[in-house]
Motif scaffolding. Structure first.
Motif, PDB file in Angstrom:
ATOM      1  N   SER A  59      -6.335  -0.763  -0.786  1.00  0.00           N
ATOM      2  CA  SER A  59      -6.594  -1.103   0.623  1.00  0.00           C
ATOM      3  C   SER A  59      -7.084  -2.543   0.749  1.00  0.00           C
ATOM      4  CB  SER A  59      -7.652  -0.190   1.244  1.00  0.00           C
ATOM      5  OG  SER A  59      -7.315   1.131   1.041  1.00  0.00           O
ATOM      6  N   MET A  92      -4.398  -5.027   0.694  1.00  0.00           N
ATOM      7  CA  MET A  92      -3.551  -5.129   1.896  1.00  0.00           C
ATOM      8  C   MET A  92      -3.734  -6.464   2.622  1.00  0.00           C
ATOM      9  SD  MET A  92      -3.906  -1.366   3.615  1.00  0.00           S
ATOM     10  CE  MET A  92      -3.050  -1.805   5.144  1.00  0.00           C
ATOM     11  N   VAL A 107      -6.337   2.807   5.056  1.00  0.00           N
ATOM     12  CA  VAL A 107      -5.134   2.014   5.293  1.00  0.00           C
ATOM     13  C   VAL A 107      -5.020   1.643   6.770  1.00  0.00           C
ATOM     14  CG1 VAL A 107      -2.616   1.984   5.123  1.00  0.00           C
ATOM     15  CG2 VAL A 107      -3.988   3.017   3.291  1.00  0.00           C
ATOM     16  N   ILE A 127       0.834  -1.211   0.000  1.00  0.00           N
ATOM     17  CA  ILE A 127       0.000   0.000   0.000  1.00  0.00           C
ATOM     18  C   ILE A 127       0.868   1.260   0.000  1.00  0.00           C
ATOM     19  CG2 ILE A 127      -0.210   0.178   2.539  1.00  0.00           C
ATOM     20  CD1 ILE A 127      -3.067   0.833   0.099  1.00  0.00           C
TER      21      ILE A 127
END
Ligand SMILES: [Fe+2]
Ligand SMILES: [Fe+2]
Lengths: 313, 252
Positions: A194, A197, A128, A110
């Motif tokens: 995101s 992630m 995030v 990210i």
């Protein structure tokens, strides 16, 4: 023979939800798995200072400047706790940093995306940190004691970060037309990264099976990603932003959102080093480290001089 | 000039100095020689911006035209900034930052130690609170001065050079004009000559421990009192004020 017995005892402890501590026996794969995961986590905290640090000088109010500074300071602190936790597994911070600089160790992809506008600082905090919390809350129950305790400390701070990021986003989204455009653009660019992630689908993830058996991970990538999506979509709606997923829809019967598929080509591309900022982030970190060499050498030389003075006295 | 005008100017001097040095320290974020220093330098930036907020808010209140801390920070141009010339010096390498900060921390330390007894309650309270923070800042920079000065030959030379180069900006710290004279008479401001003596003692003591030679006093730049700065300040505030100027109608 000996090892089989030890392994059984080890697994029994894990199954009984007891923590594994640094001095306890552990299988080599458990150790290396944790070394990789915790150091990657530590590196992520530290590399993440770059995209956020990019906006300190331009923060649009003194209050927001202070909030952002404090947040980045927290992240540096998280890096510190996590390096300490990783060091209990028998490798020094310097060794972990070498692995980062050589490309052997990774950090969260990210942070290979740029922060282009002030709304991006909102998106980073909201999405995030929001995604990180989901993962980290789960990791509070991880089987390795020092990692679990680091997570408990870190989680307390992360929820502030997420709230502050959402506040920036909400202020933009409810502001002038230009601000609203900025907010929507930030969401458009940060939404999919995101979701990435959380890592690949469980079926594609090389490490998931062992990590689950050893209770390093307590929930799979897909379970965690789903949790994040369910809570975040609503938050976007509240401030009038549109999640950039044409397949996203509310399923009345199940009481949950359904969503589209991640672009996994992009995911693997960024992992392999082709994200917009991979090279920039690494160069920045290596340069800071190299520029600091003479400082670290001076500190060591000074400490040694003091020690020998004490010996003479 | 009346007392109110003088006091507003005095607050801007304190606030702007903290703001600009804080902005400089924030540039270190993710660039420190070790993670612990990144944390320490972010802390300095946080304290300094916090100090700036208090003084700019107070200046706005005294002025009475409804200007907030942000109006003052983001709405003034460089010829309206009253920060010290030293605070706007570029960070350079770690040793240059430590040297600049050390000379500046010793200044603020003794300034706040004296202003803690100011007859203006706000200034006195601000000085007392800031003194606690600056005590830590001075310890941080002094310890590094000694470590680098008495570390390796390379670190010694780098810090000696930095002190030599920065010295000509130290005269500006202690200059006074009618603002000072007026406020000293009111018991609000302090005589910078007294602060200078205390500063000399601290600087001499730490430089001796660091095995660094104190430069001879030679030509000293000035400008702070008239808001005449180096070229660096314009860039610092242009960057800082970018969003405000690009979107004048927005609130953040
Ligand atoms: Fe964090
Ligand atoms: Fe965070």
């Amino acid at each position: 023979m000996e090892d089989i017995k030890k392994l059984e005892e080890f697994q029994a402890k894990i199954d009984a939800d007891l923590k594994i501590e640094p001095k306890d026996w552990m299988p080599e794969e458990y150790r290396t798995h944790l070394q990789r995961q915790i150091s990657q986590h530590a590196h992520s905290e530290v590399i993440g200072m770059q995209p956020e640090g990019n906006w300190i000088s331009r923060a649009p109010s003194l209050r927001s400047k202070v909030v952002l500074l404090a947040k980045i300071q927290d992240e540096a602190g998280h890096g510190q706790y996590l390096y300490s936790a990783a060091e209990t597994l028998g490798k020094s911070r310097d060794e972990y940093l070498e692995e980062l600089h050589s490309g052997k160790a990774k950090y969260s992809s990210i942070f290979n995306y740029p922060t282009l506008t002030w709304a991006d600082i909102g998106a980073v905090g909201w999405l995030v940190d929001g995604a990180a919390i989901v993962n980290q809350v789960s990791l509070q129950r991880t089987s390795y004691g020092p990692y679990s305790r680091a997570m408990v400390r870190i989680c307390k701070e992360e929820s502030f970060h997420q709230r502050q990021g959402y506040e920036i986003m909400a202020t933009c989204a409810l502001g002038t037309p230009e601000q609203k455009k900025m907010a929507q653009d930030a969401l458009n660019r940060f939404w999919w990264p995101s979701l990435m992630m959380f890592g690949p689908h469980d079926s594609e993830s090389a490490h998931t099976a062992n990590a689950m058996k050893w209770r390093i991970k307590r929930e799979t990538n897909d379970e965690l990603r789903d949790k994040f999506i369910q809570k975040t979509v609503q938050q976007a709606e509240v401030i009038g932003l549109t999640v950039p997923d044409p397949d996203l829809k509310w399923n009345e019967a199940d009481g949950r959102y359904e969503y589209g598929e991640i672009n996994w080509d992009e995911f693997w591309n960024v992992v392999k080093g082709n994200g917009p900022c991979n090279k920039q982030r690494m160069r920045h970190h290596i340069k800071a480290h190299e520029d600091g060499t003479w400082v670290r050498e001076a500190a060591i030389a000074y400490a040694e001089k003091q020690k020998s003075k004490q010996l003479v006295a | 000039m009346d007392k109110k005008e003088a006091l507003i100017n005095y607050c801007l001097r304190l606030g702007d100095t903290s703001l600009i040095l804080g902005q400089r320290m924030a540039e270190w974020c993710s660039n420190g020689p070790i993670l612990e220093e990144d944390i320490a330098m972010t802390n300095l930036a946080l304290d300094l911006i916090g100090q700036a907020r208090t003084m700019l808010t107070y200046a706005g209140e005294l002025e009475g035209n409804g200007r907030s801390e942000d109006d003052l920070a983001y709405g003034r141009e460089e010829r309206e900034y009253y920060n010290t010339l030293l605070s706007e010096r570029p960070n350079g390498h770690f040793g240059e930052t430590i040297s600049r900060n050390f000379l500046h921390d010793a200044y603020l330390y003794h300034l706040y130690a004296a202003l803690k007894n100011s007859k203006d309650e706000m200034i006195a309270a601000h000085a007392a609170k800031s003194l606690k923070e600056v005590t830590y800042h001075l310890r941080h920079s002094s310890e590094w001065m000694v470590r680098l000065g008495d570390g390796t030959e390379e670190s010694h030379n780098k810090v000696q050079q930095a002190i030599n180069d920065l010295w000509e900006y130290t005269g500006d710290l202690f200059e006074m004009n009618e603002v000072d004279n007026l406020l000293i008479n009111e018991g609000i401001a302090v005589d910078m000559n007294t602060v200078k003596q205390a500063w000399d003692n601290t600087v001499n003591e730490v430089l001796t421990r660091a095995a660094i030679q104190r430069p001879e006093d030679a030509y000293m730049h000035s400008g702070r009192l008239n808001a005449v700065h180096s070229e660096y300040l314009g860039h610092i505030i242009a960057e800082m004020q970018f969003l405000h100027r690009a979107y004048p109608d927005a609130t953040w």
